[in-house]
Design a protein around this motif. Sequence first.
Motif, short mmCIF file in Angstrom:
data_model
loop_
_atom_site.label_atom_id
_atom_site.label_comp_id
_atom_site.label_asym_id
_atom_site.label_seq_id
_atom_site.Cartn_x
_atom_site.Cartn_y
_atom_site.Cartn_z
N GLY A 189 0.83 -1.20 0.00
CA GLY A 189 0.00 0.00 0.00
C GLY A 189 0.87 1.25 0.00
O GLY A 189 2.02 1.23 0.44
N SER A 190 0.31 2.32 -0.50
CA SER A 190 1.04 3.58 -0.49
C SER A 190 0.04 4.73 -0.36
O SER A 190 -1.09 4.64 -0.83
CB SER A 190 1.87 3.75 -1.77
OG SER A 190 1.04 3.83 -2.90
N SER A 191 0.52 5.78 0.28
CA SER A 191 -0.30 6.98 0.46
C SER A 191 0.61 8.19 0.35
O SER A 191 1.67 8.23 0.99
CB SER A 191 -1.01 6.96 1.82
OG SER A 191 -1.72 8.16 2.03
N HIS A 192 0.23 9.14 -0.47
CA HIS A 192 1.03 10.34 -0.68
C HIS A 192 0.18 11.55 -0.36
O HIS A 192 -1.00 11.60 -0.72
CB HIS A 192 1.52 10.44 -2.13
CG HIS A 192 2.15 9.18 -2.63
ND1 HIS A 192 3.46 8.85 -2.40
CD2 HIS A 192 1.63 8.13 -3.33
CE1 HIS A 192 3.75 7.69 -2.96
NE2 HIS A 192 2.63 7.22 -3.53
N GLY B 205 -7.65 1.72 2.33
CA GLY B 205 -8.94 2.12 2.87
C GLY B 205 -8.96 2.03 4.37
O GLY B 205 -7.93 2.20 5.05
N TYR B 206 -10.12 1.72 4.92
CA TYR B 206 -10.32 1.67 6.36
C TYR B 206 -9.47 0.56 6.97
O TYR B 206 -9.43 -0.56 6.46
CB TYR B 206 -11.81 1.44 6.65
CG TYR B 206 -12.13 1.30 8.12
CD1 TYR B 206 -12.02 2.39 8.98
CD2 TYR B 206 -12.51 0.07 8.63
CE1 TYR B 206 -12.31 2.25 10.33
CE2 TYR B 206 -12.80 -0.07 9.99
CZ TYR B 206 -12.70 1.02 10.83
OH TYR B 206 -12.98 0.88 12.17
N GLU B 207 -8.75 0.89 8.05
CA GLU B 207 -7.87 -0.04 8.76
C GLU B 207 -6.84 -0.67 7.83
O GLU B 207 -6.43 -1.81 8.01
CB GLU B 207 -8.68 -1.13 9.46
CG GLU B 207 -9.49 -0.61 10.62
CD GLU B 207 -10.17 -1.74 11.39
OE1 GLU B 207 -10.22 -2.87 10.86
OE2 GLU B 207 -10.61 -1.47 12.52
N GLY B 208 -6.38 0.09 6.84
CA GLY B 208 -5.32 -0.38 5.98
C GLY B 208 -5.73 -1.39 4.95
O GLY B 208 -4.87 -2.05 4.35
N ASN B 209 -7.04 -1.62 4.75
CA ASN B 209 -7.49 -2.58 3.72
C ASN B 209 -7.23 -2.02 2.34
O ASN B 209 -7.32 -0.81 2.13
CB ASN B 209 -8.99 -2.89 3.88
CG ASN B 209 -9.22 -3.68 5.17
OD1 ASN B 209 -8.46 -4.58 5.50
ND2 ASN B 209 -10.31 -3.34 5.86
N PRO B 210 -6.93 -2.91 1.40
CA PRO B 210 -6.69 -2.42 0.02
C PRO B 210 -7.97 -1.86 -0.57
O PRO B 210 -9.08 -2.35 -0.29
CB PRO B 210 -6.20 -3.67 -0.72
CG PRO B 210 -6.74 -4.81 0.07
CD PRO B 210 -6.79 -4.37 1.51
N SER B 211 -7.83 -0.82 -1.35
CA SER B 211 -8.94 -0.17 -2.00
C SER B 211 -8.47 0.42 -3.32
O SER B 211 -7.27 0.62 -3.51
CB SER B 211 -9.58 0.90 -1.09
OG SER B 211 -8.66 1.97 -0.93
N PRO B 212 -9.38 0.73 -4.22
CA PRO B 212 -8.97 1.39 -5.47
C PRO B 212 -8.29 2.73 -5.16
O PRO B 212 -8.64 3.41 -4.21
CB PRO B 212 -10.27 1.58 -6.23
CG PRO B 212 -11.20 0.57 -5.66
CD PRO B 212 -10.82 0.42 -4.21
#
Length: 225
Positions: A18-21, A215-222
């Motif tokens: 996962g990644s978040s910017h 997504g929520y609690e680190g679940n994969p999401s689009p």
Amino acid sequence: TYSRSRQDYEQGRLLYNGSSHGVNLRQPLYDPAVWRNYERFRELTEQQHLAIDDTQKQTALQIAELYFTILAAEDERDLTQAELQATQRNQQRIQALFKRQMAMLTDLLDADARAAELQANLLDAENAVQSSRDAMAERIGRPVEEPLKRLGAQPDFNRLRRHEVDGVAKALQLNPALRSQEHGIAAAEHAVREAKAGHLPQVSLNLTAQRSDLGYEGNPSPEST
């Protein structure tokens, strides 16, 4: 933010990255406390520059005073030495007259005493010259052994003559120590206004952007932006 997650189920296991910017830009549009803090430090900076300027001018004045102290001490030494030489010649003349019984003993003793006094004065004068040169050496950081240039035969002091009111006006306008104090006062006034500005409203422009595939609690999401 980068992450690697593992989720265990009864049916199996799920591994995913996962990644978040994100980026946040903030530009104050109206913040009186920040502006007055900037003005305060600008005044303090100018105060320090003027303090350096004042120190340089004071050092130049001290060096000039030491320079003329050396010249005065050398003049006193030369004058004492010339007087001693004249006294010694007079002493020899009185001794010659005394041998021919043409001078009194008191005259001879007076000449001897005056010569001895001048010899002592000459030693003091030489010590004064050396002390003044040592003071100059301490100020400039090197020994002062070369002869110092003297004033010209006819220095033009008339150029320095002004009305005393002009001198006061120039001092009030250009004196770095006085101007440094003025900037210190201005900095203190800005500090007071800065403290008062803490109670005033602020206006800022904020721009936030984010992109994430978690997504929520680190679940994969689009991936979303």
